[in-house]
Design an enzyme around this catalytic site. Structure first.
Site, PDB file in Angstrom:
ATOM      1  N   GLU A 263       0.872  -1.176   0.000  1.00 41.45           N
ATOM      2  CA  GLU A 263       0.000   0.000   0.000  1.00 41.45           C
ATOM      3  C   GLU A 263       0.906   1.222   0.000  1.00 41.45           C
ATOM      4  O   GLU A 263       1.760   1.359   0.875  1.00 41.45           O
ATOM      5  CB  GLU A 263      -0.921  -0.034   1.220  1.00 41.45           C
TER       6      GLU A 263
ATOM      7  N   CYS B 125      -1.583   9.419   3.922  1.00 41.57           N
ATOM      8  CA  CYS B 125      -1.674   8.991   2.523  1.00 41.57           C
ATOM      9  C   CYS B 125      -2.989   9.485   1.939  1.00 41.57           C
ATOM     10  O   CYS B 125      -3.108   9.688   0.743  1.00 41.57           O
ATOM     11  CB  CYS B 125      -1.578   7.482   2.428  1.00 41.57           C
TER      12      CYS B 125
HETATM   13  P1  NAP Z   1       8.899   4.667   3.543  1.00 42.08           P
HETATM   14  O1  NAP Z   1      10.002   5.607   3.616  1.00 42.08           O
HETATM   15  O2  NAP Z   1       8.632   3.944   2.271  1.00 42.08           O
HETATM   16  O3  NAP Z   1       9.118   3.613   4.733  1.00 42.08           O
HETATM   17  C1  NAP Z   1       8.179   2.603   5.021  1.00 42.08           C
HETATM   18  C2  NAP Z   1       8.882   1.435   5.664  1.00 42.08           C
HETATM   19  O4  NAP Z   1       9.749   0.817   4.720  1.00 42.08           O
HETATM   20  C3  NAP Z   1       9.761   1.827   6.856  1.00 42.08           C
HETATM   21  O5  NAP Z   1       9.605   0.861   7.871  1.00 42.08           O
HETATM   22  C4  NAP Z   1      11.153   1.781   6.260  1.00 42.08           C
HETATM   23  O6  NAP Z   1      12.159   1.542   7.204  1.00 42.08           O
HETATM   24  C5  NAP Z   1      11.015   0.607   5.314  1.00 42.08           C
HETATM   25  N1  NAP Z   1      12.043   0.508   4.279  1.00 42.08           N
HETATM   26  C6  NAP Z   1      12.841   1.479   3.777  1.00 42.08           C
HETATM   27  N2  NAP Z   1      13.648   0.976   2.823  1.00 42.08           N
HETATM   28  C7  NAP Z   1      13.359  -0.344   2.724  1.00 42.08           C
HETATM   29  C8  NAP Z   1      13.844  -1.413   1.914  1.00 42.08           C
HETATM   30  N3  NAP Z   1      14.801  -1.251   0.986  1.00 42.08           N
HETATM   31  N4  NAP Z   1      13.303  -2.648   2.078  1.00 42.08           N
HETATM   32  C9  NAP Z   1      12.328  -2.856   2.990  1.00 42.08           C
HETATM   33  N5  NAP Z   1      11.840  -1.889   3.777  1.00 42.08           N
HETATM   34  C10 NAP Z   1      12.335  -0.654   3.643  1.00 42.08           C
HETATM   35  O7  NAP Z   1       7.514   5.381   3.920  1.00 42.08           O
HETATM   36  P2  NAP Z   1       7.217   6.294   5.186  1.00 42.08           P
HETATM   37  O8  NAP Z   1       7.929   7.590   5.034  1.00 42.08           O
HETATM   38  O9  NAP Z   1       7.408   5.514   6.422  1.00 42.08           O
HETATM   39  O10 NAP Z   1       5.656   6.514   5.039  1.00 42.08           O
HETATM   40  C11 NAP Z   1       5.083   7.510   4.235  1.00 42.08           C
HETATM   41  C12 NAP Z   1       4.545   6.921   2.950  1.00 42.08           C
HETATM   42  O11 NAP Z   1       3.616   5.892   3.251  1.00 42.08           O
HETATM   43  C13 NAP Z   1       3.791   7.934   2.108  1.00 42.08           C
HETATM   44  O12 NAP Z   1       4.126   7.737   0.761  1.00 42.08           O
HETATM   45  C14 NAP Z   1       2.326   7.548   2.344  1.00 42.08           C
HETATM   46  O13 NAP Z   1       1.446   7.918   1.312  1.00 42.08           O
HETATM   47  C15 NAP Z   1       2.426   6.066   2.473  1.00 42.08           C
HETATM   48  N6  NAP Z   1       1.294   5.499   3.194  1.00 42.08           N
HETATM   49  C16 NAP Z   1       0.375   4.773   2.493  1.00 42.08           C
HETATM   50  C17 NAP Z   1      -0.732   4.251   3.122  1.00 42.08           C
HETATM   51  C18 NAP Z   1      -1.750   3.448   2.354  1.00 42.08           C
HETATM   52  O14 NAP Z   1      -2.584   2.792   2.976  1.00 42.08           O
HETATM   53  N7  NAP Z   1      -1.730   3.464   1.029  1.00 42.08           N
HETATM   54  C19 NAP Z   1      -0.897   4.439   4.489  1.00 42.08           C
HETATM   55  C20 NAP Z   1       0.064   5.186   5.184  1.00 42.08           C
HETATM   56  C21 NAP Z   1       1.161   5.695   4.521  1.00 42.08           C
HETATM   57  P3  NAP Z   1      13.076   2.752   7.769  1.00 42.08           P
HETATM   58  O15 NAP Z   1      12.135   3.586   8.576  1.00 42.08           O
HETATM   59  O16 NAP Z   1      14.101   2.065   8.591  1.00 42.08           O
HETATM   60  O17 NAP Z   1      13.629   3.453   6.586  1.00 42.08           O
END
Ligand code: NAP
Ligand code: MG
Length: 516
Positions: A287, A321
């Protein structure tokens, strides 16, 4: 088991002094624990590592909240091994036992609600109401998925065939990797993890590095509720460092991710590659981001529309999001709407989350940099009518920003900013508004304000949006009532909090016995 029908958890009313003061007291209580260290939990054992990382308060950036042990590649592999071991017994537990685990955990969350809210205010920068809604959503996920597991565990309807006894049962998949974001740091983490566990899978949970304390609290709740060792392995650490190891592991059966499009597409690609020793195709639920619009028709209640736009654009600093990041407004009411939006936004006060300001900080220094960069881009792509800069204070504060006269193809109209920035677009008519609304790579949430039934019907037919609302804001999806997930680059449309969700963690097995 005699279970009452699902209902959503009620929110606390913080305009009542007793609730406000109780929340404030819980924050003071949390403050006494600042600086404590927390281990990884692998196979039920605490693992303390030499390398650690810190969780800070975004409202007051020097304030250290907690120190976390840090998973590495070896520990990630160890966590998968332990999850595999635990799967051999957890997979054969009954749906009832697993549902009861979630119901017990929900009760514990209810009891510890103010404490969970307090840490969320401090670690994520949510105000009281936003934090409480997040904890309530976590409770809802547990109550909802517990009931859903009982439904999937029941006898499934299949057509009878003569001379045979046939049945279809849903069985778990195996070891899952759970990777949540920081922005619904308790609800999404708890929802994804609990869905995987209640369906009989075992997991490695890697919390977001911005909000590890939320993962710790979830672990404590599940432990108290009786989750067996190895079923829930807690692996704080850098996603960039351990993510690929977990995702590419040949014994991992599925990955459940919520976060950015960049990371989500990377996981999707890596998980698709069949590794030596791997005997299945991995399932990926991803997501991802959004670029969500609210359309304002010429014939509508403009005050309601302005209220909805401002709430959806600036709630939790626009870091949802589902946040409204584009208002697409009919030219006949455009100037009036700009005035109404500006008037409302200028009333928003920005300050520390623990003092319950309507708007708190954004999550981190890098988020702040990224958002300010987009505001600079926006200054060339439109006209700033309010905000447009950092706000005062010791945290990552940004003034709520509205940029008018933005072209539908401008960068701030196309790219996810994930902060308190609203682009306003003037549209010549309703048909054009629909086209603009559909013009991004995303398709997560959106809303239409209109009194025109034909227009509403047209929007229902034409808008490619996973969660579409009418005459209300586009944030605030409720478990059970608004199953949540988006189209296109917003992800796999998993519909969290809906009846299809648990299927993503299950596989169906058909058995047929000849009886005469
Ligand atoms: P993110 O930067 O993509 O991080 C999400 C998770 O992925 C974190 O736990 C991060 O760990 C981990 N991660 C980073 N690099 C990775 C890799 N190479 N392999 C596996 N995992 C990895 O997103 P965010 O800043 O936390 O969240 C914001 C985003 O989430 C926005 O784009 C928002 O729209 C989206 N979102 C979507 C929904 C939905 O339901 N569609 C809901 C909420 C949020 P680290 O923290 O250690 O980097
Ligand atoms: Mg922090």
């Amino acid at each position: 088991m005699n279970i009452s029908p699902f209902i959503n958890e009620a929110y606390l009313d913080f305009s009542k002094p007793e609730n406000f003061n109780a929340q404030k007291a819980a924050i003071d209580e949390a403050r006494k624990k600042f600086g404590a260290s927390y281990p990884l939990i692998i196979g039920g054992k605490e693992v303390v590592t030499e390398r650690t990382f810190n969780s800070y308060n975004p409202s007051n950036k020097e304030e250290l909240l907690a120190v976390f042990s840090k998973g590495d590649v070896d520990l990630a592999n160890k966590a998968v091994d332990e999850a595999l071991k635990a799967f051999e017994t957890w997979r054969y537990t009954t749906p009832q036992e697993r549902a009861e685990l979630l119901f017990r955990a929900a009760a514990i969350m209810r009891r510890r609600k103010l404490e969970i809210n307090a840490w969320m205010v401090l670690e994520a920068g949510k105000n009281y109401g936003e934090a409480d809604a997040d904890t309530a959503e976590a409770i809802d996920f547990l109550e909802f998925y517990g009931r859903e597991m009982l439904r999937y565990g029941d006898k499934q309807p299949i057509s009878p065939l003569p001379g045979e006894e046939n049945e279809l049962v849903y069985i778990p998949l195996g070891v899952g990797v759970i990777v949540p974001p920081w922005n619904f740091p308790f609800a999404i983490l708890a929802g994804m993890s609990s869905a995987a566990i209640v369906t009989g899978n075992t997991i490695v949970l890697k919390p977001s590095s911005e909000t590890p304390m939320m993962g710790r609290l979830y672990y404590e709740v599940m432990k108290e509720a009786g989750v067996p060792d190895g079923v829930l392995n807690f692996l704080p650490g850098s996603g960039a460092e351990v993510g690929d190891t977990l995702v590419a592991h040949p014994k991992v059966r599925f990955i459940s991710f919520t976060g950015s499009m960049e990371v989500g597409t990377h996981i999707y690609e890596l998980a698709a590659k069949v590794q030596p020793g791997q005997i299945w195709l991995k399932r990926v639920v991803a997501e991802m981001g959004g670029k969500d619009s609210i359309i304002v028709d010429s014939d509508t209640n403009l005050d309601d529309a302005a209220d909805g736009i401002v709430a959806a654009a600036f709630g939790f600093q626009g870091q949802k999001c589902s946040a409204c990041s584009r208002a697409i407004i009919d030219e006949k009411v455009y100037d009036t709407m700009l005035d109404k939006i500006k008037e409302r936004v200028e009333k928003i006060r920005v300050g520390p989350a623990e003092d319950n300001f309507r708007m708190g900080p954004v999550i981190s220094a890098s988020a702040e940099r990224g958002i300010l960069k987009y505001i600079e881009i926006g200054k060339n792509e439109g006209r700033v009518i309010t905000g447009g800069q950092k706000a005062e204070g010791d945290g990552y504060y940004i003034s709520p920003t509205v940029i008018a006269d933005v072209d539908p193809m401008a960068r701030i109209s196309q790219e996810e900013i994930f902060g308190p920035v609203l682009a306003v677009i003037k549209s010549p008519n309703f048909d054009e508004s629909l086209k603009i609304c559909n013009n991004t790579i995303y398709g997560l949430t959106g809303a239409v304000y209109s009194n025109n039934r034909d227009h509403l019907n047209k929007a229902k037919k034409e808008l490619l949006i996973g969660n579409l609302y009418f005459n209300r804001k586009c944030t605030g999806a409720m478990v059970g009532g608004h199953p949540f997930g988006g189209f296109n680059m917003s992800g796999t449309d998993s519909k969290a909090g809906g009846r299809d969700y648990l299927l993503l963690f299950l596989q169906a097995k058909t058995m047929s016995e000849k009886i005469k």
